[in-house]
Write a protein that holds these residues in place. Structure first.
Motif, PDB file in Angstrom:
ATOM      1  N   ALA A   6       0.821  -1.201   0.000  1.00 14.14           N
ATOM      2  CA  ALA A   6       0.000   0.000   0.000  1.00 14.14           C
ATOM      3  C   ALA A   6       0.857   1.253   0.000  1.00 14.14           C
ATOM      4  N   PHE A   7       2.079   1.142   0.519  1.00 12.47           N
ATOM      5  CA  PHE A   7       2.975   2.299   0.583  1.00 12.47           C
ATOM      6  C   PHE A   7       3.734   2.439  -0.726  1.00 12.47           C
ATOM      7  N   LYS A   8       3.769   3.672  -1.264  1.00 13.56           N
ATOM      8  CA  LYS A   8       4.435   3.922  -2.539  1.00 13.56           C
ATOM      9  C   LYS A   8       5.185   5.255  -2.488  1.00 13.56           C
ATOM     10  N   THR A   9       6.235   5.345  -3.314  1.00 12.03           N
ATOM     11  CA  THR A   9       6.845   6.640  -3.569  1.00 12.03           C
ATOM     12  C   THR A   9       5.937   7.415  -4.524  1.00 12.03           C
ATOM     13  N   THR A  10       6.260   8.657  -4.767  1.00 16.27           N
ATOM     14  CA  THR A  10       5.448   9.460  -5.688  1.00 16.27           C
ATOM     15  C   THR A  10       5.495   8.904  -7.110  1.00 16.27           C
ATOM     16  N   THR A  11       6.503   8.085  -7.409  1.00 14.31           N
ATOM     17  CA  THR A  11       6.611   7.490  -8.746  1.00 14.31           C
ATOM     18  C   THR A  11       6.125   6.041  -8.777  1.00 14.31           C
ATOM     19  N   GLY A  12       5.497   5.582  -7.693  1.00 16.33           N
ATOM     20  CA  GLY A  12       4.865   4.277  -7.694  1.00 16.33           C
ATOM     21  C   GLY A  12       5.736   3.114  -7.255  1.00 16.33           C
ATOM     22  N   ILE A  13       6.913   3.384  -6.709  1.00 22.41           N
ATOM     23  CA  ILE A  13       7.796   2.317  -6.244  1.00 22.41           C
ATOM     24  C   ILE A  13       7.378   1.855  -4.855  1.00 22.41           C
ATOM     25  N   GLY A  14       7.326   0.528  -4.663  1.00 20.50           N
ATOM     26  CA  GLY A  14       6.973  -0.025  -3.370  1.00 20.50           C
ATOM     27  C   GLY A  14       7.202  -1.522  -3.358  1.00 20.50           C
ATOM     28  N   ALA A  15       6.748  -2.184  -2.305  1.00 19.01           N
ATOM     29  CA  ALA A  15       6.855  -3.643  -2.245  1.00 19.01           C
ATOM     30  C   ALA A  15       6.134  -4.243  -3.448  1.00 19.01           C
ATOM     31  N   GLY A  16       6.779  -5.158  -4.131  1.00 19.05           N
ATOM     32  CA  GLY A  16       6.247  -5.730  -5.360  1.00 19.05           C
ATOM     33  C   GLY A  16       6.924  -5.196  -6.604  1.00 19.05           C
ATOM     34  N   SER A  17       7.585  -4.048  -6.504  1.00 20.64           N
ATOM     35  CA  SER A  17       8.344  -3.518  -7.639  1.00 20.64           C
ATOM     36  C   SER A  17       9.563  -4.397  -7.881  1.00 20.64           C
ATOM     37  N   THR A  18      10.039  -4.433  -9.117  1.00 25.47           N
ATOM     38  CA  THR A  18      11.205  -5.242  -9.449  1.00 25.47           C
ATOM     39  C   THR A  18      12.488  -4.448  -9.244  1.00 25.47           C
ATOM     40  N   LEU A  19      13.591  -5.184  -9.128  1.00 24.99           N
ATOM     41  CA  LEU A  19      14.903  -4.539  -9.002  1.00 24.99           C
ATOM     42  C   LEU A  19      15.166  -3.630 -10.196  1.00 24.99           C
ATOM     43  N   GLU A  20      14.819  -4.078 -11.381  1.00 25.46           N
ATOM     44  CA  GLU A  20      15.031  -3.272 -12.583  1.00 25.46           C
ATOM     45  C   GLU A  20      14.253  -1.962 -12.520  1.00 25.46           C
ATOM     46  N   GLN A  21      13.006  -2.024 -12.084  1.00 22.44           N
ATOM     47  CA  GLN A  21      12.195  -0.806 -11.974  1.00 22.44           C
ATOM     48  C   GLN A  21      12.801   0.180 -10.976  1.00 22.44           C
ATOM     49  N   ILE A  22      13.255  -0.342  -9.866  1.00 23.44           N
ATOM     50  CA  ILE A  22      13.787   0.533  -8.818  1.00 23.44           C
ATOM     51  C   ILE A  22      15.130   1.120  -9.230  1.00 23.44           C
ATOM     52  N   GLN A  23      15.947   0.345  -9.959  1.00 26.11           N
ATOM     53  CA  GLN A  23      17.235   0.850 -10.415  1.00 26.11           C
ATOM     54  C   GLN A  23      17.092   2.007 -11.388  1.00 26.11           C
ATOM     55  N   GLN A  24      15.959   2.098 -12.059  1.00 23.58           N
ATOM     56  CA  GLN A  24      15.724   3.205 -12.979  1.00 23.58           C
ATOM     57  C   GLN A  24      15.510   4.519 -12.251  1.00 23.58           C
ATOM     58  N   GLN A  25      15.187   4.447 -10.963  1.00 23.98           N
ATOM     59  CA  GLN A  25      14.863   5.656 -10.209  1.00 23.98           C
ATOM     60  C   GLN A  25      15.812   5.944  -9.049  1.00 23.98           C
ATOM     61  N   PHE A  26      16.581   4.935  -8.649  1.00 26.48           N
ATOM     62  CA  PHE A  26      17.490   5.115  -7.524  1.00 26.48           C
ATOM     63  C   PHE A  26      18.879   4.602  -7.881  1.00 26.48           C
ATOM     64  N   ASN A  27      19.886   5.221  -7.291  1.00 28.67           N
ATOM     65  CA  ASN A  27      21.272   4.821  -7.483  1.00 28.67           C
ATOM     66  C   ASN A  27      21.600   3.760  -6.440  1.00 28.67           C
ATOM     67  N   LEU A  28      21.292   2.507  -6.744  1.00 23.14           N
ATOM     68  CA  LEU A  28      21.370   1.437  -5.764  1.00 23.14           C
ATOM     69  C   LEU A  28      22.762   0.833  -5.661  1.00 23.14           C
ATOM     70  N   LYS A  29      23.113   0.491  -4.427  1.00 24.03           N
ATOM     71  CA  LYS A  29      24.359  -0.224  -4.142  1.00 24.03           C
ATOM     72  C   LYS A  29      24.012  -1.475  -3.348  1.00 24.03           C
ATOM     73  N   LYS A  30      24.481  -2.631  -3.806  1.00 22.91           N
ATOM     74  CA  LYS A  30      24.256  -3.873  -3.085  1.00 22.91           C
ATOM     75  C   LYS A  30      25.119  -3.869  -1.820  1.00 22.91           C
ATOM     76  N   THR A  31      24.490  -4.113  -0.670  1.00 30.95           N
ATOM     77  CA  THR A  31      25.231  -4.009   0.588  1.00 30.95           C
ATOM     78  C   THR A  31      25.322  -5.309   1.366  1.00 30.95           C
ATOM     79  N   GLY A  32      24.423  -6.261   1.168  1.00 29.24           N
ATOM     80  CA  GLY A  32      24.488  -7.498   1.939  1.00 29.24           C
ATOM     81  C   GLY A  32      23.222  -8.313   1.817  1.00 29.24           C
ATOM     82  N   LYS A  33      23.078  -9.301   2.711  1.00 28.63           N
ATOM     83  CA  LYS A  33      21.918 -10.180   2.703  1.00 28.63           C
ATOM     84  C   LYS A  33      21.415 -10.426   4.122  1.00 28.63           C
ATOM     85  N   TYR A  34      20.095 -10.647   4.213  1.00 27.56           N
ATOM     86  CA  TYR A  34      19.505 -11.221   5.415  1.00 27.56           C
ATOM     87  C   TYR A  34      19.401 -12.721   5.177  1.00 27.56           C
ATOM     88  N   ASN A  35      19.787 -13.506   6.164  1.00 28.07           N
ATOM     89  CA  ASN A  35      19.731 -14.960   6.017  1.00 28.07           C
ATOM     90  C   ASN A  35      19.088 -15.616   7.225  1.00 28.07           C
TER      91      ASN A  35
END
Length: 209
Positions: free
Chosen positions: A128-157
């Motif tokens: 239900a929560f979204k950014t002004t451009t529609g990014i939220g849970a359910g968005s793909t990595l590719e979609q989010i990379q188009q709008q944010f400068n993402l850096k891979k930092t680690g994993k939850y295990n």
């Protein structure tokens, strides 16, 4: 449980007006807005569901007084505290599982405002929560990379479960992705606050850089 999550959505309005959230708000707390037609311009998000990187998720604002917030939300489903830091989580069931809302807060030990517990990080997994451009849970990595400068930092295990973490530290937002590169949740914090960006938001899951 819905009343806890709904109170989070409407926190600012509640604190300003001192009015409780309505039953209707509680019933629709986890409802995802219907998709717009292909050629329509999406309407601006409701502030109660809006994600603004570096500033807030819904009406929960970074650096706000967490003590007042918790009085409004009621007892969390899970709590942990140590050395002036506090982690609280609320869970809301839905047909596909459970949505999580978490708040990490901290006292400025030795400071003039030591009595106040400040919100440092807010996490949500509800779509239900979204950014002004529609990014939220359910968005793909590719979609989010188009709008944010993402850096891979680690994993939850935890056992066979693994969630990859990416952050945009300059904007103050992080995302977690399942093995299919779909966003499972996100958290907001002050820009450049690397300690808040790399917090474990899940009980029982270890964070590995």
């Amino acid at each position: 449980m819905y009343r806890y999550l709904t109170a989070l959505f409407m926190l600012t309005a509640t604190l300003a007006c001192q009015q409780p959230a309505s039953r209707q708000q509680a019933a629709t707390a986890d409802t995802v807005p219907a998709a717009t037609a292909q050629n329509q311009v999406a309407a601006p998000p409701d502030p109660a569901y809006e994600i603004i990187p570096g500033k807030r998720i819904g009406m929960t604002v970074i650096q706000a007084n967490a003590d007042s917030l918790l009085k409004t939300l009621g007892k969390p489903d899970m709590s942990d505290a140590a050395m002036g830091t506090y982690f609280n989580a609320w869970y809301s069931k839905h047909p596909g599982g459970v949505y999580q809302t978490s708040i990490y807060s901290q006292r400025n030990m030795g400071g003039k405002d030591e009595a106040i517990t400040h919100v440092k990080t807010v996490y949500v997994s509800s779509p239900a929560f979204k950014t002004t451009t529609g990014i939220g849970a359910g968005s793909t990595l590719e979609q989010i990379q188009q709008q944010f400068n993402l850096k891979k930092t680690g994993k939850y295990n935890k056992g066979h479960i693994s969630l990859q973490v990416y952050e945009d530290l300059s904007q103050g937002i992080s995302f977690e992705f399942d093995p299919g590169n779909k966003c499972r949740g996100m958290w907001v914090y002050a820009p450049q606050d690397s300690s808040s960006a790399r917090l474990s938001m899940h009980s029982g899951m270890s964070y590995n850089p």
